[in-house]
Design a protein around this motif. Structure first.
Motif, PDB file in Angstrom:
ATOM      1  N   TRP A 144      -6.513  -3.800 -10.317  1.00 33.05           N
ATOM      2  CA  TRP A 144      -5.479  -2.823 -10.007  1.00 33.05           C
ATOM      3  C   TRP A 144      -5.995  -1.397 -10.220  1.00 33.05           C
ATOM      4  N   SER A 204       0.021  -8.816 -12.938  1.00 31.70           N
ATOM      5  CA  SER A 204       0.083  -7.422 -13.358  1.00 31.70           C
ATOM      6  C   SER A 204       0.768  -7.352 -14.717  1.00 31.70           C
ATOM      7  N   ASN A 206       0.511   0.386  -3.446  1.00 29.32           N
ATOM      8  CA  ASN A 206      -0.848   0.035  -3.878  1.00 29.32           C
ATOM      9  C   ASN A 206      -1.633  -0.771  -2.856  1.00 29.32           C
ATOM     10  N   TYR A 213       5.530  -5.627 -10.874  1.00 26.94           N
ATOM     11  CA  TYR A 213       4.875  -5.725  -9.565  1.00 26.94           C
ATOM     12  C   TYR A 213       5.774  -6.531  -8.634  1.00 26.94           C
ATOM     13  N   HIS A 268       3.226  -1.493  -9.756  1.00 27.34           N
ATOM     14  CA  HIS A 268       2.328  -2.027  -8.732  1.00 27.34           C
ATOM     15  C   HIS A 268       3.152  -2.614  -7.595  1.00 27.34           C
TER      16      HIS A 268
END
Length: 360
Positions: free
Chosen positions: A21, A223, A284, A227, A260
């Motif tokens: 990430w 994550s 992202n 997310y 995210h």
């Protein structure tokens, strides 16, 4: 016998996903699950496996459903960045059922519709913590947390895209007309869904955390922070101007709330929105799905290059050969993600693939 995934491996998985990430992994994120790798050491549960959790009658004890998942995962081996993961899957856009739509199960799918046909201005979408479908999802997640105590990652159920949820209350052909005839009601409904979406998201996460190793969605990228795989399948029927007016603002707001965020770009009909989508700074990454009957993922280099040039991460669908082709077209595999499920007979090929990309 238990699931073959030692607790110590979670530290490695969490670290690798976190570095991916952050753009520090310097290799792709690759998950390979090998089916039929182990004898689970116990009898197969009488309850059958179902793709849709909603296909189990609601009087089936939640613990029995979790036991089916446990048995299936006990047969699997997790290679590379893979980890044991399961999901209470009640169909894409289940938030429509949480907020008043009827849930319909057929042999191979689940879908949602309004119990009565109302004009857009007559519809109101509100959080309902007593809804039977929502309570059933919570019940199953609670049973999973009790069974595994964080040894298995439970993914967020597929709440759906905001305008997709609206289209469950107001069927697509009528909603399309509403964009012209009653745009203010559409924007109000989208805002109501957005607010409810995050209330359900937070409420379910209060069950999953802190025992869950992290956060995942129906696409299991791990994550440590919230997310989700965002989507708007409805937008393949509208042009870029309407996308910017009715879809993009809510998507951007969701991306800002989620640490995210990925977007499920489904089909060539959504490609006219890609440039606008990539302008969302807090987005992202993108999962590109060419769709049924379209050329395979390996034959869309211009799409992947555009996503990469925008600084976004990419999920590559298809087989290992397809992943190789995309990595070659881009000149690097960094920032790519893919997940594969292979039989035990292909374990050797999977290991060679992971070794090629320095995953093992």
């Amino acid at each position: 016998m238990t699931i073959h995934f030692e607790r110590s491996r979670w530290d490695e998985v969490v670290e690798n996903h976190g570095n991916w990430w952050d753009g520090q992994l310097k290799r792709p994120l690759l998950q390979v699950t090998v089916g039929g790798a182990y004898d689970p050491g116990r009898e197969k549960p009488e309850l059958p496996s179902r793709q849709f959790t909603s296909h189990y009658a609601y009087d089936v004890p939640a613990g029995e459903i979790v036991d089916v998942w446990d048995f299936n995962m006990s047969c699997q081996e997790y290679l590379g960045d893979a980890f044991p993961v399961s999901n209470a899957y009640f169909g894409p856009g289940v938030m429509a059922a949480f907020t008043g739509c009827e849930l319909h199960n057929t042999e191979h799918t689940t879908w949602f519709s309004a119990s009565e046909e109302l004009e857009a201005k007559q519809i109101s979408i509100r959080f309902d913590e007593e809804n039977v479908h929502y309570r059933r999802v919570c019940e199953i997640y609670e049973a999973a947390m009790d069974r595994w105590q964080g040894g298995v990652q439970m993914s967020m159920t597929d709440l759906g895209g905001s305008l997709d949820v609206v289209s469950s209350f107001r069927p697509s052909e009528r909603l399309l007309m509403d964009l012209y005839d009653d745009p203010d009601s559409v924007k109000r409904l989208t805002s109501e869904v957005h607010d409810c979406w995050f209330k359900y998201f937070d409420a379910i996460n209060s069950i999953l955390q802190p025992a869950n190793p992290g956060h995942t969605a129906w696409t299991p990228i791990l994550s440590l922070e919230p997310y989700y795989m965002l989507q708007c399948d409805f937008c393949y029927m509208i042009g870029p101007d309407m996308f910017d007016e009715f879809v993009k603002p809510e998507l951007a707001a969701s991306c800002e709330k989620l640490t995210h965020a990925f977007y499920h770009l489904d089909g060539a009909g959504q490609l006219p929105h890609l440039d606008s989508l990539l302008e969302i700074e807090a987005l992202n990454g993108v999962q590109w799905v060419p769709g049924d009957g379209a050329a395979p993922c390996s034959e869309w280099p211009e799409v992947y290059r555009k996503i990469r040039d925008a600084g976004k991460r990419i999920q590559v669908l298809g087989g290992m050969d397809c992943f190789d082709a995309v990595a070659e077209q881009l000149g690097t595999a960094e920032g790519l993600y893919a997940s594969f499920h292979v039989p035990a007979s292909e374990r050797g090929r999977a290991e060679a693939f992971l070794s090629k990309y320095r995953v093992i």
